[in-house]
Design an enzyme around this catalytic site. Structure first.
Site, PDB file in Angstrom:
ATOM      1  N   ASN A  34       0.296  -1.068  -0.279  1.00  0.00           N
ATOM      2  CA  ASN A  34      -0.549   0.113  -0.154  1.00  0.00           C
ATOM      3  C   ASN A  34       0.953   1.428  -0.077  1.00  0.00           C
ATOM      4  O   ASN A  34       1.464   1.639   0.982  1.00  0.00           O
ATOM      5  CB  ASN A  34      -0.610  -0.304   1.564  1.00  0.00           C
ATOM      6  CG  ASN A  34      -1.897   1.560   0.745  1.00  0.00           C
ATOM      7  OD1 ASN A  34      -1.795   1.972   0.154  1.00  0.00           O
ATOM      8  ND2 ASN A  34      -2.516   1.101   2.949  1.00  0.00           N
ATOM      9  N   LYS A  51       0.102   4.331  -0.171  1.00  0.00           N
ATOM     10  CA  LYS A  51      -0.754   5.351   0.130  1.00  0.00           C
ATOM     11  C   LYS A  51      -0.575   6.415  -0.832  1.00  0.00           C
ATOM     12  O   LYS A  51      -0.161   6.343  -2.036  1.00  0.00           O
ATOM     13  CB  LYS A  51      -0.272   5.789   1.671  1.00  0.00           C
ATOM     14  CG  LYS A  51      -0.766   4.601   2.885  1.00  0.00           C
ATOM     15  CD  LYS A  51      -0.093   4.632   3.986  1.00  0.00           C
ATOM     16  CE  LYS A  51      -0.081   3.067   4.623  1.00  0.00           C
ATOM     17  NZ  LYS A  51       0.343   3.231   6.113  1.00  0.00           N
ATOM     18  N   HIS A  80      -9.589   1.203   5.007  1.00  0.00           N
ATOM     19  CA  HIS A  80      -8.462   1.725   5.275  1.00  0.00           C
ATOM     20  C   HIS A  80      -8.436   2.541   6.913  1.00  0.00           C
ATOM     21  O   HIS A  80      -9.218   3.669   6.337  1.00  0.00           O
ATOM     22  CB  HIS A  80      -7.140   2.210   4.389  1.00  0.00           C
ATOM     23  CG  HIS A  80      -6.025   2.286   5.722  1.00  0.00           C
ATOM     24  ND1 HIS A  80      -5.463   3.518   6.170  1.00  0.00           N
ATOM     25  CD2 HIS A  80      -5.203   1.253   5.611  1.00  0.00           C
ATOM     26  CE1 HIS A  80      -4.235   2.815   7.077  1.00  0.00           C
ATOM     27  NE2 HIS A  80      -3.228   1.747   5.742  1.00  0.00           N
ATOM     28  N   GLU A 126      -6.564   4.865   7.554  1.00  0.00           N
ATOM     29  CA  GLU A 126      -6.594   6.177   6.956  1.00  0.00           C
ATOM     30  C   GLU A 126      -7.629   7.527   6.756  1.00  0.00           C
ATOM     31  O   GLU A 126      -8.141   8.495   6.788  1.00  0.00           O
ATOM     32  CB  GLU A 126      -4.937   6.541   5.979  1.00  0.00           C
ATOM     33  CG  GLU A 126      -3.840   6.491   7.934  1.00  0.00           C
ATOM     34  CD  GLU A 126      -3.024   5.997   6.897  1.00  0.00           C
ATOM     35  OE1 GLU A 126      -2.523   5.294   5.644  1.00  0.00           O
ATOM     36  OE2 GLU A 126      -1.807   5.049   7.644  1.00  0.00           O
ATOM     37  N   GLU A 135      -4.897  -4.797  10.884  1.00  0.00           N
ATOM     38  CA  GLU A 135      -4.734  -3.000  10.907  1.00  0.00           C
ATOM     39  C   GLU A 135      -4.543  -2.866  12.318  1.00  0.00           C
ATOM     40  O   GLU A 135      -5.164  -1.543  12.175  1.00  0.00           O
ATOM     41  CB  GLU A 135      -4.501  -2.690   9.655  1.00  0.00           C
ATOM     42  CG  GLU A 135      -3.660  -2.905   8.647  1.00  0.00           C
ATOM     43  CD  GLU A 135      -3.694  -1.959   7.582  1.00  0.00           C
ATOM     44  OE1 GLU A 135      -3.258  -2.518   6.575  1.00  0.00           O
ATOM     45  OE2 GLU A 135      -3.800  -0.697   7.149  1.00  0.00           O
ATOM     46  N   GLY A 176       2.195   2.809  10.924  1.00  0.00           N
ATOM     47  CA  GLY A 176       3.446   3.811  10.595  1.00  0.00           C
ATOM     48  C   GLY A 176       4.055   4.077  11.725  1.00  0.00           C
ATOM     49  O   GLY A 176       5.169   5.576  12.293  1.00  0.00           O
ATOM     50  N   SER A 187       3.828  -1.835  10.644  1.00  0.00           N
ATOM     51  CA  SER A 187       4.877  -2.304  10.685  1.00  0.00           C
ATOM     52  C   SER A 187       5.434  -3.076  10.443  1.00  0.00           C
ATOM     53  O   SER A 187       6.478  -3.771  10.810  1.00  0.00           O
ATOM     54  CB  SER A 187       5.637  -1.369  11.956  1.00  0.00           C
ATOM     55  OG  SER A 187       5.017  -0.152  12.935  1.00  0.00           O
TER      56      SER A 187
HETATM   57  P1  13P Z   1       2.931  -0.090   7.583  1.00  0.00           P
HETATM   58  O1  13P Z   1       3.622  -0.498   7.021  1.00  0.00           O
HETATM   59  O2  13P Z   1       4.108   1.904   7.093  1.00  0.00           O
HETATM   60  O3  13P Z   1       2.862   0.737   9.097  1.00  0.00           O
HETATM   61  O4  13P Z   1       1.459   0.914   7.468  1.00  0.00           O
HETATM   62  C1  13P Z   1       0.599  -0.148   7.358  1.00  0.00           C
HETATM   63  C2  13P Z   1      -0.339   0.258   6.201  1.00  0.00           C
HETATM   64  O5  13P Z   1      -1.173   0.976   6.224  1.00  0.00           O
HETATM   65  C3  13P Z   1      -0.804  -0.657   5.275  1.00  0.00           C
HETATM   66  O6  13P Z   1      -1.899  -0.379   4.909  1.00  0.00           O
END
Ligand code: 13P
Length: 245
Positions: free
Chosen positions: A9, A11, A94, A96, A165, A171, A207
């Protein structure tokens, strides 16, 4: 585990050119044998990246879709529109999107139905926040998110992936520990088993790095990963693919 899924992903990162470079490096530096590798680039790069991947075993997906097929929704993209771009997957719900774009459970349910009716496989994200975990509400939140996301959805005919997640692990560099992942995946699997006959793949995200991927993918009911930061460099993404397969 069937073929493990390793999903990138990106983003809101990478230009079309940078994305194409990264995909080429991953194609050169990895093998998709025995795994399902999916890139989720920003929508603007879907056409270019789908074009490169369409003659390979690697797959491409969209990071978000609107729940309607078409209409006056400025700035939005529907599942119907992208299925012609070799897009086979759609990330839905997601954290976010829930947090920054105020997506509701009802909208997420609509998006899943829309993806399924366009023959896209939804990758539905669920996960608790830190205060929810600390107050012992993880299972309650996971159940609520799953039940409302899957409301009135009975016939998925093998086209559904769930991604666990935990919001606090995204992140932050701090992945959930092995017990936390085991418990959450076990709980999600029980809910899915009671809804659908076939096993629904459950990915872990938060992560994931080359260093923790081998350990995490040995946990029962972990069917692969949804990776953010570590999918933006070919070395780390290729290493995760190797560790998983
Ligand atoms: P990270 O791997 O950067 O923690 O992000 C995970 C994520 O949100 C994947 O959709």
């Amino acid at each position: 585990m069937k073929s493990p899924i390793v999903a990138a992903n990106w983003k809101m990162n990478l230009t079309i050119e940078e994305g194409l470079d990264l995909v080429k490096q991953v194609l050169d530096g990895s093998s998709s044998d025995g795994s399902e590798i999916i890139f989720f680039p920003p929508s603007i790069a879907l056409s270019a990246i789908g074009g490169v991947l369409k003659n390979t075993d690697y797959k491409v997906g969209i990071q978000n879709i609107h729940h309607e097929k078409s209409g006056a929704y400025t700035g939005e993209i529907s599942a119907e529109m992208v299925k012609f771009l070799y897009v086979q997957y759609a990330i839905i719900g997601h954290s976010e999107r829930r947090q920054y774009f105020f997506e509701t459970d009802a909208q997420i349910n609509g998006k899943i139905k829309s993806a399924l009716s366009a023959n896209l496989c939804p990758v539905v994200c669920v996960g608790e926040s830190l205060p929810e975990r600390q107050s012992g509400k993880t299972n309650e939140i996971l159940k609520k998110q799953l039940m409302s996301a899957l409301k009135d959805i009975d016939n998925i005919s093998d086209r559904l992936v769930i991604a666990y997640e935990p919001v606090w692990a995204i992140g932050t560099g701090k992945s959930a520990d092995l017990n936390q992942v085991y418990d959450a995946h076990n709980f999600i699997n029980e809910i899915l088993q009671s809804r659908f006959k076939n096993h629904t793949p459950i990915l872990y995200g938060g992560s994931v790095k080359a260093e923790n991927a081998s350990e995490l993918c040995q946990i029962k009911n972990v069917d692969g990963f949804l990776i953010g930061g570590a999918s933006l460099q070919s070395e780390s993404f290729c290493q995760i693919i190797k560790n998983v397969t």
